[in-house]
Write a protein that holds these residues in place. Structure first.
Motif: not given
Length: 334
Positions: A8-11, A37-39, A156-161, A171-175
Motif C-alpha cells: 500500500l502506498a504511503d501517499t 474515508a473520514d479517518t 467506466q467507473l474506476g473501481f467496483i468492489g 486493498l485493491l482500491l487503496n493500491k
C-alpha cells in the motif's frame, strides 16, 4: 485476505490530484467505507450528498441543487474548498460528466442479500410497516444497484468492489489510488426481521426474476473484480473497458490499461479461436470528456460481418487474457 501481495502506498491525501467520487449504494458496507474515508482524509475533506433535505448533505451540494450555481461553478468551488472525497446515495450519472469517470467507485452486493438487508434497515430505523413482499416488489427496489450505477456507465467507473470480498476490495482500491483507507466495521446488527437463509423458494425465485438484469450486471462486475484480483496477485495490469455496441456488423467499444499510456492490444475470439486483433486507439469525444484515458484515443472496432454465429464471441486483452464485458449482451449479438 491478500495482504501479502500488496504494497500500500504511503501517499498523503494532499498529494492526490483528483477527488474520489463514491456512489454509496445502500446496504453495501458503504457506511464502513465512508467512516474509513473520514479517518484517512479527515472530515473536512469529505463532501456528502444524501439528498437536499438530509442533514448529512454538505452545504455546497444543497447550494448547487437549489440552482444557485451552475455545474462548472460547483466543480470549481468543490476544488477550491479542498474536498478530496464525495459520497452519497446518488446516481453515478449525476456526477459522471462533472468529475472523471475513472475517479468514481462503488461497492456491490449479492442482490437478494442487499434487498433483505435494506428491508431490515427500513423496518428497524424508519418504521417501515409493509410486508417484505411489498418492499421488494416496489419499483424503486428492483434492479436498484444497476439503476444507481447505470447500465451504460458501470464499466467506466474506476473501481467496483464487492461486499462479499470487502477486505480484498479495499486493498485493491487503496493500491489503485495510492491511498490507505482503513478497514472499519460500522452499521452492523444481528437483529434481523427477515433473513436470506429463511426465504422460501417462491420468494427467491420471484426476487431473482424481478432482479434478473441486476444479477447479470452483478455477475459481470464480479468477473471483472476476480480478474483484477488475479492480475494484482501476479503483478499484472488490469484493463478497464467494454464492448459497448454492435453496429452494422462492427463490434465497438473501448479499453484502457491502468497504470500506463500504451494502447491496449485486443483480440476477438470465436469459439475459443482468435479471429481478429487490433489496438484500442480510435478517438471518441465521449471517452475524452469522461477522462477515461489517452485523451479519448481508446476506442476499438472489430469487423464481424463474416461471422454468422456471434453467440460465442469474446473480446480479450492480448497480454493477460482478461475478457472485457460485452454490454450489448450476448443475447442481442446472437
Amino acid at each position: 485476505m491478500v495482504k501479502s501481495f500488496f504494497r500500500l502506498a504511503d501517499t498523503a491525501w494532499d498529494a492526490l490530484v483528483k477527488p474520489i467520487i463514491f456512489v454509496h449504494i445502500p446496504k453495501t458496507a458503504g457506511t464502513s467505507f465512508r467512516k474509513g474515508a473520514d479517518t484517512y482524509f479527515g472530515r473536512s475533506k469529505i463532501c456528502q450528498d444524501y439528498g437536499r433535505v438530509s442533514p448529512l448533505t454538505s452545504p455546497l451540494i444543497k447550494k448547487w441543487a437549489s440552482g444557485e450555481m451552475d455545474s462548472w461553478s460547483f466543480y470549481q468551488d468543490f476544488n477550491r474548498q479542498g474536498y478530496q472525497f464525495l459520497t452519497g446515495h446518488f446516481h453515478a450519472s449525476k456526477y459522471i460528466d462533472i468529475f472523471d469517470a475513472g475517479q468514481m467507485i462503488t461497492f456491490l452486493r449479492d442482490p437478494v442479500n442487499r434487498i433483505v438487508s435494506e428491508y431490515n434497515h427500513k423496518v428497524r430505523h424508519q418504521g417501515y410497516k409493509d410486508s417484505f413482499e411489498s418492499f421488494y416488489r416496489s419499483r424503486e427496489n428492483i434492479n436498484r444497484q444497476l439503476r444507481l450505477v447505470g447500465q451504460g456507465n458501470w464499466s467506466q467507473l474506476g473501481f467496483i468492489g464487492l461486499v462479499e470480498s470487502f477486505e480484498d476490495s479495499l486493498l485493491l482500491l487503496n493500491k489503485k489510488f495510492g491511498i490507505n483507507i482503513p478497514i472499519l466495521r460500522q452499521n452492523i446488527t444481528s437483529n434481523e426481521v427477515v433473513h436470506s437463509r429463511g426465504l422460501t423458494n417462491e420468494q427467491l425465485s420471484e426476487l431473482r426474476t424481478l432482479n434478473a438484469k441486476e444479477y447479470e450486471f452483478y455477475n459481470c462486475a464480479r468477473t471483472q473484480f476476480d480478474w483484477r484480483l488475479h492480475l494484482a496477485r501476479n503483478g499484472a495490469c488490469f484493463t478497464r473497458g467494454a464492448a459497448t455496441a454492435l453496429e452494422s456488423g462492427y463490434l465497438k467499444g473501448w479499453a484502457m490499461p491502468e497504470g500506463g499510456t500504451e494502447a491496449a492490444l485486443l483480440r476477438v475470439k470465436h469459439n475459443g479461436e482468435v479471429v481478429a486483433e487490433t489496438k484500442a486507439s480510435e478517438y471518441n469525444p465521449i471517452y475524452k470528456a469522461r477522462g477515461l484515458g489517452r485523451r479519448g484515443f481508446i476506442g476499438f472496432s472489430f469487423d464481424l460481418t463474416d461471422i454468422k454465429d456471434l453467440s460465442s464471441i469474446e473480446v480479450v486483452v492480448a497480454r493477460t487474457g482478461q475478457p472485457l464485458p460485452i454490454l450489448s449482451s450476448l443475447t442481442r449479438l446472437s
